[in-house]
Write a protein that holds these residues in place. Structure first.
Motif, PDB file in Angstrom:
ATOM      1  N   ALA A  37       9.160  -5.096  -4.738  1.00  0.00           N
ATOM      2  CA  ALA A  37      10.194  -5.636  -4.736  1.00  0.00           C
ATOM      3  C   ALA A  37      10.285  -6.825  -5.774  1.00  0.00           C
ATOM      4  O   ALA A  37      11.240  -6.976  -6.364  1.00  0.00           O
ATOM      5  CB  ALA A  37      10.734  -6.099  -3.280  1.00  0.00           C
ATOM      6  N   ALA A  38       9.254  -7.706  -5.675  1.00  0.00           N
ATOM      7  CA  ALA A  38       9.228  -8.845  -6.525  1.00  0.00           C
ATOM      8  C   ALA A  38       9.250  -8.558  -7.720  1.00  0.00           C
ATOM      9  O   ALA A  38       9.941  -9.106  -8.854  1.00  0.00           O
ATOM     10  CB  ALA A  38       8.115  -9.542  -6.278  1.00  0.00           C
ATOM     11  N   THR A  39       8.388  -7.675  -8.235  1.00  0.00           N
ATOM     12  CA  THR A  39       8.522  -7.049  -9.627  1.00  0.00           C
ATOM     13  C   THR A  39       9.919  -6.554  -9.974  1.00  0.00           C
ATOM     14  O   THR A  39      10.249  -6.747 -11.169  1.00  0.00           O
ATOM     15  CB  THR A  39       7.596  -6.024  -9.811  1.00  0.00           C
ATOM     16  OG1 THR A  39       6.168  -6.241  -9.387  1.00  0.00           O
ATOM     17  CG2 THR A  39       7.303  -5.381 -11.125  1.00  0.00           C
ATOM     18  N   ALA A  40      10.587  -5.829  -9.190  1.00  0.00           N
ATOM     19  CA  ALA A  40      11.956  -5.115  -9.690  1.00  0.00           C
ATOM     20  C   ALA A  40      12.928  -6.523  -9.757  1.00  0.00           C
ATOM     21  O   ALA A  40      13.727  -6.533 -10.745  1.00  0.00           O
ATOM     22  CB  ALA A  40      12.349  -4.206  -8.443  1.00  0.00           C
ATOM     23  N   LEU A  50       2.583  -5.537   1.772  1.00  0.00           N
ATOM     24  CA  LEU A  50       2.280  -6.124   0.731  1.00  0.00           C
ATOM     25  C   LEU A  50       2.582  -5.375  -0.497  1.00  0.00           C
ATOM     26  O   LEU A  50       3.222  -5.928  -1.654  1.00  0.00           O
ATOM     27  CB  LEU A  50       0.768  -6.664   0.469  1.00  0.00           C
ATOM     28  CG  LEU A  50       0.353  -7.700   1.380  1.00  0.00           C
ATOM     29  CD1 LEU A  50      -1.381  -7.989   1.452  1.00  0.00           C
ATOM     30  CD2 LEU A  50       1.228  -8.939   1.117  1.00  0.00           C
ATOM     31  N   ALA A  51       2.306  -4.021  -0.581  1.00  0.00           N
ATOM     32  CA  ALA A  51       2.705  -3.157  -1.771  1.00  0.00           C
ATOM     33  C   ALA A  51       4.255  -3.336  -1.717  1.00  0.00           C
ATOM     34  O   ALA A  51       4.876  -3.313  -2.922  1.00  0.00           O
ATOM     35  CB  ALA A  51       2.149  -1.669  -1.592  1.00  0.00           C
ATOM     36  N   ILE A  52       4.879  -3.161  -0.753  1.00  0.00           N
ATOM     37  CA  ILE A  52       6.457  -3.083  -0.737  1.00  0.00           C
ATOM     38  C   ILE A  52       6.921  -4.495  -1.224  1.00  0.00           C
ATOM     39  O   ILE A  52       7.812  -4.663  -2.072  1.00  0.00           O
ATOM     40  CB  ILE A  52       7.032  -2.760   0.979  1.00  0.00           C
ATOM     41  CG1 ILE A  52       6.623  -1.393   1.363  1.00  0.00           C
ATOM     42  CG2 ILE A  52       8.462  -2.889   0.666  1.00  0.00           C
ATOM     43  CD1 ILE A  52       7.308  -0.549   0.307  1.00  0.00           C
ATOM     44  N   LEU A  53       6.314  -5.586  -1.010  1.00  0.00           N
ATOM     45  CA  LEU A  53       6.974  -7.052  -1.391  1.00  0.00           C
ATOM     46  C   LEU A  53       6.486  -6.910  -2.672  1.00  0.00           C
ATOM     47  O   LEU A  53       7.244  -7.809  -3.485  1.00  0.00           O
ATOM     48  CB  LEU A  53       6.287  -8.061  -0.227  1.00  0.00           C
ATOM     49  CG  LEU A  53       6.539  -8.034   0.916  1.00  0.00           C
ATOM     50  CD1 LEU A  53       5.612  -9.121   1.771  1.00  0.00           C
ATOM     51  CD2 LEU A  53       8.175  -8.475   0.902  1.00  0.00           C
ATOM     52  N   ARG A  80      -3.810  -1.533   7.463  1.00  0.00           N
ATOM     53  CA  ARG A  80      -3.411  -0.446   6.680  1.00  0.00           C
ATOM     54  C   ARG A  80      -1.769  -0.784   6.649  1.00  0.00           C
ATOM     55  O   ARG A  80      -1.305  -0.677   5.542  1.00  0.00           O
ATOM     56  CB  ARG A  80      -3.310   0.926   7.332  1.00  0.00           C
ATOM     57  CG  ARG A  80      -2.830   2.066   6.680  1.00  0.00           C
ATOM     58  CD  ARG A  80      -2.740   3.551   7.226  1.00  0.00           C
ATOM     59  NE  ARG A  80      -3.068   3.266   8.792  1.00  0.00           N
ATOM     60  CZ  ARG A  80      -3.271   4.436   9.601  1.00  0.00           C
ATOM     61  NH1 ARG A  80      -3.286   5.683   8.815  1.00  0.00           N
ATOM     62  NH2 ARG A  80      -3.480   4.300  10.704  1.00  0.00           N
ATOM     63  N   TYR A  81      -1.074  -1.350   7.571  1.00  0.00           N
ATOM     64  CA  TYR A  81       0.106  -1.791   7.611  1.00  0.00           C
ATOM     65  C   TYR A  81       0.395  -2.995   6.924  1.00  0.00           C
ATOM     66  O   TYR A  81       1.375  -3.267   6.164  1.00  0.00           O
ATOM     67  CB  TYR A  81       0.618  -2.051   9.103  1.00  0.00           C
ATOM     68  CG  TYR A  81       0.589  -0.720   9.689  1.00  0.00           C
ATOM     69  CD1 TYR A  81       1.564   0.471   9.396  1.00  0.00           C
ATOM     70  CD2 TYR A  81       0.238  -0.549  11.014  1.00  0.00           C
ATOM     71  CE1 TYR A  81       1.812   1.562  10.182  1.00  0.00           C
ATOM     72  CE2 TYR A  81       0.298   0.632  11.634  1.00  0.00           C
ATOM     73  CZ  TYR A  81       0.807   1.635  11.231  1.00  0.00           C
ATOM     74  OH  TYR A  81       0.673   3.091  11.864  1.00  0.00           O
ATOM     75  N   THR A  82      -0.383  -4.035   6.886  1.00  0.00           N
ATOM     76  CA  THR A  82      -0.536  -5.201   6.067  1.00  0.00           C
ATOM     77  C   THR A  82      -0.546  -4.812   4.649  1.00  0.00           C
ATOM     78  O   THR A  82       0.127  -5.227   3.870  1.00  0.00           O
ATOM     79  CB  THR A  82      -1.705  -6.042   6.514  1.00  0.00           C
ATOM     80  OG1 THR A  82      -1.548  -6.383   7.952  1.00  0.00           O
ATOM     81  CG2 THR A  82      -1.442  -7.445   5.572  1.00  0.00           C
TER      82      THR A  82
END
Length: 64
Positions: free
Chosen positions: A15-18, A9-12, A3-5
């Motif tokens: 951020a990459a999209t932004a 990954l969703a946060i990364l 779940r934390y992984t």
């Protein structure tokens, strides 16, 4: 742990999209008696390099 992984990954991904969506500022208007140089480089300069001819010897008439 999974779940934390997935959360990390969703946060990364967000951020990459932004970061990828950031657009550089529009280039300034270029006068008729100037030269615009576009660089072709893996680390580009933001915006074109503009070279203008000076009317006065000390170039005090051109904005820098």
């Amino acid at each position: 742990m999974i779940r934390y992984t997935l959360f990390a990954l969703a946060i990364l991904g967000t951020a990459a999209t932004a970061i990828a969506a950031v657009q550089p500022a529009a280039p300034a208007q270029v006068s008729a008696n100037s030269t615009v140089i576009q660089k072709n480089s893996p680390f580009p300069v933001v915006g074109p390099i503009v070279v203008e001819e000076c009317a006065l010897e000390d170039c005090s008439d051109v904005q820098s």
